[in-house]
Motif scaffolding. Structure first.
Motif, PDB file in Angstrom:
ATOM      1  N   ILE A 202     -12.767 -23.388  -9.168  1.00 40.62           N
ATOM      2  CA  ILE A 202     -12.826 -22.326 -10.164  1.00 40.62           C
ATOM      3  C   ILE A 202     -12.395 -20.993  -9.550  1.00 40.62           C
ATOM      4  O   ILE A 202     -11.621 -20.227 -10.140  1.00 40.62           O
ATOM      5  N   ASP A 203     -12.899 -20.713  -8.357  1.00 37.89           N
ATOM      6  CA  ASP A 203     -12.530 -19.469  -7.660  1.00 37.89           C
ATOM      7  C   ASP A 203     -11.025 -19.416  -7.408  1.00 37.89           C
ATOM      8  O   ASP A 203     -10.397 -18.356  -7.538  1.00 37.89           O
ATOM      9  N   LEU A 204     -10.456 -20.553  -7.048  1.00 33.91           N
ATOM     10  CA  LEU A 204      -9.020 -20.614  -6.779  1.00 33.91           C
ATOM     11  C   LEU A 204      -8.222 -20.346  -8.052  1.00 33.91           C
ATOM     12  O   LEU A 204      -7.159 -19.697  -8.008  1.00 33.91           O
ATOM     13  N   ILE A 205      -8.720 -20.825  -9.191  1.00 34.55           N
ATOM     14  CA  ILE A 205      -8.057 -20.558 -10.478  1.00 34.55           C
ATOM     15  C   ILE A 205      -8.040 -19.061 -10.758  1.00 34.55           C
ATOM     16  O   ILE A 205      -7.003 -18.478 -11.102  1.00 34.55           O
ATOM     17  N   ASN A 206      -9.189 -18.419 -10.597  1.00 31.62           N
ATOM     18  CA  ASN A 206      -9.278 -16.986 -10.885  1.00 31.62           C
ATOM     19  C   ASN A 206      -8.488 -16.143  -9.897  1.00 31.62           C
ATOM     20  O   ASN A 206      -8.015 -15.050 -10.244  1.00 31.62           O
TER      21      ASN A 206
ATOM     22  N   GLN B 101      -5.594 -16.629  -8.951  1.00 30.97           N
ATOM     23  CA  GLN B 101      -4.180 -16.586  -9.345  1.00 30.97           C
ATOM     24  C   GLN B 101      -3.880 -15.378 -10.229  1.00 30.97           C
ATOM     25  O   GLN B 101      -2.724 -14.985 -10.373  1.00 30.97           O
ATOM     26  N   LYS B 102      -4.909 -14.826 -10.861  1.00 26.47           N
ATOM     27  CA  LYS B 102      -4.767 -13.636 -11.709  1.00 26.47           C
ATOM     28  C   LYS B 102      -3.630 -13.794 -12.718  1.00 26.47           C
ATOM     29  O   LYS B 102      -2.777 -12.899 -12.888  1.00 26.47           O
ATOM     30  N   SER B 103      -3.616 -14.936 -13.381  1.00 23.75           N
ATOM     31  CA  SER B 103      -2.575 -15.218 -14.373  1.00 23.75           C
ATOM     32  C   SER B 103      -2.858 -14.489 -15.678  1.00 23.75           C
ATOM     33  O   SER B 103      -4.000 -14.097 -15.969  1.00 23.75           O
ATOM     34  N   ASP B 104      -1.814 -14.336 -16.490  1.00 16.99           N
ATOM     35  CA  ASP B 104      -1.953 -13.697 -17.799  1.00 16.99           C
ATOM     36  C   ASP B 104      -2.624 -14.626 -18.805  1.00 16.99           C
ATOM     37  O   ASP B 104      -3.281 -14.158 -19.741  1.00 16.99           O
ATOM     38  N   LEU B 105      -2.462 -15.923 -18.609  1.00 14.41           N
ATOM     39  CA  LEU B 105      -2.938 -16.912 -19.576  1.00 14.41           C
ATOM     40  C   LEU B 105      -3.496 -18.113 -18.837  1.00 14.41           C
ATOM     41  O   LEU B 105      -2.960 -18.513 -17.797  1.00 14.41           O
TER      42      LEU B 105
ATOM     43  N   ILE C 244     -13.811 -18.700 -15.904  1.00 15.23           N
ATOM     44  CA  ILE C 244     -12.354 -18.566 -15.952  1.00 15.23           C
ATOM     45  C   ILE C 244     -11.978 -17.560 -17.039  1.00 15.23           C
ATOM     46  O   ILE C 244     -12.339 -17.729 -18.212  1.00 15.23           O
ATOM     47  N   LYS C 245     -11.253 -16.528 -16.655  1.00 10.25           N
ATOM     48  CA  LYS C 245     -10.842 -15.500 -17.597  1.00 10.25           C
ATOM     49  C   LYS C 245      -9.368 -15.140 -17.371  1.00 10.25           C
ATOM     50  O   LYS C 245      -8.883 -15.149 -16.237  1.00 10.25           O
ATOM     51  N   ALA C 246      -8.675 -14.827 -18.473  1.00  7.71           N
ATOM     52  CA  ALA C 246      -7.291 -14.382 -18.403  1.00  7.71           C
ATOM     53  C   ALA C 246      -7.060 -13.359 -19.512  1.00  7.71           C
ATOM     54  O   ALA C 246      -7.635 -13.482 -20.604  1.00  7.71           O
ATOM     55  N   PRO C 247      -6.233 -12.339 -19.271  1.00 11.52           N
ATOM     56  CA  PRO C 247      -6.037 -11.266 -20.251  1.00 11.52           C
ATOM     57  C   PRO C 247      -5.592 -11.753 -21.633  1.00 11.52           C
ATOM     58  O   PRO C 247      -6.011 -11.207 -22.653  1.00 11.52           O
ATOM     59  N   PHE C 248      -4.756 -12.788 -21.669  1.00 11.29           N
ATOM     60  CA  PHE C 248      -4.262 -13.295 -22.949  1.00 11.29           C
ATOM     61  C   PHE C 248      -5.101 -14.463 -23.470  1.00 11.29           C
ATOM     62  O   PHE C 248      -4.740 -15.080 -24.473  1.00 11.29           O
ATOM     63  N   GLY C 249      -6.200 -14.759 -22.787  1.00 14.10           N
ATOM     64  CA  GLY C 249      -7.130 -15.756 -23.291  1.00 14.10           C
ATOM     65  C   GLY C 249      -7.086 -17.081 -22.555  1.00 14.10           C
ATOM     66  O   GLY C 249      -6.238 -17.328 -21.689  1.00 14.10           O
TER      67      GLY C 249
ATOM     68  N   VAL D  38       0.534 -23.165 -11.511  1.00 11.80           N
ATOM     69  CA  VAL D  38       0.800 -21.771 -11.842  1.00 11.80           C
ATOM     70  C   VAL D  38       2.286 -21.649 -12.164  1.00 11.80           C
ATOM     71  O   VAL D  38       3.137 -21.954 -11.323  1.00 11.80           O
ATOM     72  N   ILE D  39       2.583 -21.235 -13.381  1.00  6.42           N
ATOM     73  CA  ILE D  39       3.967 -21.177 -13.848  1.00  6.42           C
ATOM     74  C   ILE D  39       4.302 -19.749 -14.245  1.00  6.42           C
ATOM     75  O   ILE D  39       3.615 -19.146 -15.086  1.00  6.42           O
ATOM     76  N   GLU D  40       5.353 -19.222 -13.643  1.00  7.33           N
ATOM     77  CA  GLU D  40       5.829 -17.892 -13.998  1.00  7.33           C
ATOM     78  C   GLU D  40       7.075 -18.021 -14.864  1.00  7.33           C
ATOM     79  O   GLU D  40       8.017 -18.756 -14.513  1.00  7.33           O
ATOM     80  N   LEU D  41       7.084 -17.331 -15.995  1.00  7.69           N
ATOM     81  CA  LEU D  41       8.227 -17.344 -16.905  1.00  7.69           C
ATOM     82  C   LEU D  41       9.135 -16.155 -16.591  1.00  7.69           C
ATOM     83  O   LEU D  41       8.679 -15.017 -16.499  1.00  7.69           O
ATOM     84  N   LYS D  42      10.409 -16.440 -16.422  1.00 10.48           N
ATOM     85  CA  LYS D  42      11.375 -15.392 -16.130  1.00 10.48           C
ATOM     86  C   LYS D  42      12.519 -15.473 -17.126  1.00 10.48           C
ATOM     87  O   LYS D  42      12.916 -16.560 -17.556  1.00 10.48           O
ATOM     88  N   ARG D  43      13.056 -14.306 -17.473  1.00  5.35           N
ATOM     89  CA  ARG D  43      14.219 -14.268 -18.348  1.00  5.35           C
ATOM     90  C   ARG D  43      15.471 -14.429 -17.511  1.00  5.35           C
ATOM     91  O   ARG D  43      15.677 -13.724 -16.522  1.00  5.35           O
ATOM     92  N   LYS D  44      16.282 -15.381 -17.904  1.00 10.09           N
ATOM     93  CA  LYS D  44      17.519 -15.658 -17.170  1.00 10.09           C
ATOM     94  C   LYS D  44      18.525 -14.544 -17.440  1.00 10.09           C
ATOM     95  O   LYS D  44      18.765 -14.173 -18.600  1.00 10.09           O
TER      96      LYS D  44
END
Length: 408
Positions: free
Chosen positions: A187-191, A193-197, A222-227, A400-406
């Motif tokens: 759980i600590d490892l998940i948090n 990552q400081k992901s948005d979602l 587990i908390k993320a800014p976008f839920g 952990v997946i980061e979305l990038k605009r091509k």
């Protein structure tokens, strides 16, 4: 009239089992000549065989318990190690058969070339290594969480979501956990990552909703800014145990849905939400479990109702067979699908360019990223474990997946 029982399959299996163990013992006695060894070996084989048969019979009447777990794991460790030892022994025997044929080609009669004690020692070392690996997998490997990161590029990702990061876990199977402190590290490892979602892609429990209760305090951190969003997996419906009544089964599922809310997870049941940022949006959709052979409940059309073909969409769907059957060719493009279910069978090897697990014979793609038709699928290897209380080579995963605009 009593039903006649066909004993022939049982007799054939018993004969093969005796022959197989006798062959293994012949290898052992090559390097350890002792009558005591022979006696101890057969006592152990008979004891562990009776134990596993009794454990299975007991499980059918009372369900799984500590005795069942110990008996099945001892049998699994010993049998797999035996098989690996026997395979190496067989290779050596085939080689010495070839040598025997050539060395006796011009002589009368046939004389075996003796087994190489060095080769048997090597096979025995592999036997011991197998046992050690299983012990590690059972004691440490099942909680050896790994963060696996991916960066994905899309030409249709809204500008506002360039660099948007999400964390995915799957297949918690809370009823299998025995070490809350080890789970907390995950759980600590998940948090960290400081992901948005944050998303969870199904199988919160093995069967009963009550299994998650001791861990609500852990996963609710587990908390993320976008839920935090979730879906159901095939085990969450309680299909694999016998319930007193159908009403009890329905109540169990309803209670599990309540526990998702207690965890702070928004459960998506053939529905979607819009995630907005700086006036732009992406679609996050989730379907009920849809898997070939595991219940085709999910309704993809319903989940994407009132969305547009050019919307950027992320889909949560527990079983990766859904992606092959419907998602990758769905008329309204789904850019990214997140799944789980396979666990990577909790056993295999992913090292030195090798990626193999027995689960590949059931699922062609069983872990990690896959791309087709400009659409991505990520299969999480699972956070928990089921059946075999351990992991060897296929470690519990936090994706952990980061979305990038091509850039054009």
């Amino acid at each position: 009239m009593k039903r006649r029982i066909n004993l022939l399959p049982f007799a054939i299996f018993t004969a093969f089992f005796i022959f197989f163990n006798a062959y293994v013992l012949s290898g052992l006695t090559t390097v350890i000549s002792s009558k005591i060894l022979i006696t101890i070996f057969w006592i152990f084989v008979v004891t562990i065989s009776i134990s596993i048969l009794y454990a299975i019979q007991r499980m059918r009447a009372k369900g799984t318990d500590l005795f069942f777990t110990i008996a099945t794991h001892l049998f699994l460790i010993f049998f797999v190690a035996e098989v690996i030892f026997a395979v190496f022994l067989l290779f050596g025997d085939i080689y010495r058969l070839i040598l025997s044929v050539f060395s006796n080609f011009q002589t009368e009669g046939f004389h075996w070339v003796a087994r190489s004690e060095y080769w048997v020692d090597f096979a025995l070392a592999i036997f011991g290594l197998t046992v050690i690996l299983f012990i590690y997998g059972i004691t440490k490997g099942k909680y050896a969480y790994r963060v696996i990161k991916h960066t994905l590029y899309f030409d249709d990702l809204p500008d506002a979501f360039d660099g948007f990061k999400l964390t995915q876990i799957s297949d918690v199977h809370a009823g299998s956990f025995t070490n809350p402190k080890a789970v907390q590290k995950g759980i600590d490892l998940i948090n960290e990552q400081k992901s948005d979602l944050f998303v969870f892609t199904g199988d919160l429990v093995n069967n009963a909703a009550s299994e998650i209760v001791p861990y609500i305090g852990h996963f609710s951190q587990i908390k993320a800014p976008f839920g935090q969003f979730s879906i159901l997996g095939n085990h969450d419906y309680g299909d694999y145990v016998k319930w007193p009544t159908e009403i009890d089964k329905i109540k169990n599922l309803q209670q599990l849905k309540t526990y998702h809310a207690d965890l702070g997870f928004k459960l998506l049941l053939d529905e979607h939400v819009e995630l907005t940022k700086n006036g732009q949006k992406i679609i996050l959709a989730g379907v009920e479990n849809w898997g070939i052979g595991f219940g085709e409940r999910g309704d993809l059309k319903k989940a994407l109702q009132n969305t547009l073909p050019n919307d950027f969409k992320i889909l949560l769907s527990h079983d990766p067979s859904h992606w092959d059957a419907q998602v990758k060719e769905f008329p309204s493009k789904i850019q990214l699908t997140l799944a789980g279910h396979t666990h990577g069978m909790q056993f295999g090897i992913e090292a030195f360019g090798i990626k193999w697990s027995p689960v590949k014979y059931r699922y062609k793609h069983w872990a990690g990223l896959k791309s087709e038709n400009n659409r991505y699928l990520n299969i999480n290897r699972g956070f928990g474990f089921l059946g075999f209380s351990g992991r060897i080579g296929i470690w519990p995963e936090i994706s952990v997946i980061e979305l990038k605009r091509k850039l054009n």
